[in-house]
Design an enzyme around this catalytic site. Sequence first.
Site, PDB file in Angstrom:
ATOM      1  N   ASP A  35       0.841  -1.304  -0.463  1.00 30.95           N
ATOM      2  CA  ASP A  35       0.190   0.239   0.191  1.00 30.95           C
ATOM      3  C   ASP A  35       0.755   1.136  -0.320  1.00 30.95           C
ATOM      4  O   ASP A  35       1.983   1.328   0.053  1.00 30.95           O
ATOM      5  CB  ASP A  35      -1.354  -0.271   1.440  1.00 30.95           C
ATOM      6  CG  ASP A  35      -0.130   0.411   2.691  1.00 30.95           C
ATOM      7  OD1 ASP A  35       0.394  -0.889   2.938  1.00 30.95           O
ATOM      8  OD2 ASP A  35      -0.975   0.755   3.844  1.00 30.95           O
ATOM      9  N   GLU A  91      -0.231  -1.684   5.891  1.00 32.99           N
ATOM     10  CA  GLU A  91       0.830  -1.142   6.023  1.00 32.99           C
ATOM     11  C   GLU A  91       1.527   0.212   7.201  1.00 32.99           C
ATOM     12  O   GLU A  91       1.101   0.792   8.371  1.00 32.99           O
ATOM     13  CB  GLU A  91       2.032  -1.302   5.779  1.00 32.99           C
ATOM     14  CG  GLU A  91       3.061  -1.364   6.806  1.00 32.99           C
ATOM     15  CD  GLU A  91       4.061  -0.008   7.128  1.00 32.99           C
ATOM     16  OE1 GLU A  91       5.168   0.498   7.774  1.00 32.99           O
ATOM     17  OE2 GLU A  91       3.871   1.198   5.633  1.00 32.99           O
TER      18      GLU A  91
END
Length: 405
Positions: free
Chosen positions: A95, A156
Amino acid sequence: MTDAVTETVARTDRERAVCERVDAAQIVAVTTALVEAPSVNPGGTEGEAVAVLRAAAERVGATVEVREVAPGRPNLVATLPGGDGPGVMFLGHSDVVPPGPGWTDDPFAARVSDGRIVGRGSTDMKGGLAAIVAAMDALRGENLSGPVQLVCTVDEEEHGIGVRDLVGGPDAYPLHPGGYAGCVVAEPTAMETVIACRGASYIEIEIRGRAAHSGRPADGRNAIDAATKVIDIIRADHDAMQADLDPLLGAGTWNVGTITGGQGISAVAPNCSIGIDRRLMPDEDADAIAENLRAEVRRHGIDSDGIEVDIAVTMSMPGFRTAPDHPFVRAAVDAVTAVGAHTSIGGWTAACDGGFVSRDLGVDCIVLGPGDITGQAHQPDESVAVDDLVTAARAYAVLALRLLG
């Protein structure tokens, strides 16, 4: 950073051959494809980027398994096979943060300019993922004593649901039963060898009082007034911690990031909400910190006389610390210098998924990756130097070869 290392460690013919197999064009192609598969968080859209990473890993001979943590949000484990001995884990995330304003071009139309790949996520950390894939490709055909694994998690940048799933049910993943010599978190450290990392937590405080007309404030109980007293406690604790600094990590910190409350200027505020970031030292626990804060609130009499204070930990991720003389640390330092780059041993005040791997899986971690987290990550026109990605891939390959070869 301390313990500067500048000398180049002599390489064997085998290591030179592995380094020569690192393909810069391949790294550029994979990084570009990953950037052009937007995986913005929040948004839950990592699936397309993980599909790109899966294809790239399979092309270099890795076996790949994915596990959907939430709809459209798959974790990935790619394994370059080896023997039954301990392996080496490389950890990353798929991400990226939202692009935000200020870009001179489309943040998801990756481009190479002056030797740098420009695009959201190029530094944090799709370039690092591409470097790991290139290192795995360079290691193909080597007789390794254990596997090389790329573990890529989702989310994350927000709440860490990917790494929580990984460590919460490791049997659901093809993790190596022979264990690991260590884990490299490939976040951007400019190839500094980070052996200690702070954790992070979010603490949310809800304060309830009683509304009254502002002309008679004594008839009410002002939640905003109570909030200022809680903030005073937090500020005093923050200042006290700064008086005892760890040489690598400094100290834990408090930051009041949000505050909302009240119903109007002419009324006593019946409510107030505070959102706090509390950075954690590796031995600290967010729940224990919240309980200590509750005790201080009670000790100061804030939670009384019509005022109620609720304190909740809404997110927590641990830090970690690995000994500077750990064999994995020394091997990483030597691998970076062996490919002609500079490194030093230090700490990181940011947080990453490595704390979960260290705490919950018992794997010693370092953070070591290409790119500049302070100068490029989360900023407009984010970019990473192609040469730095090549250096990282070579260092990763040499590290794995020295530990598993």
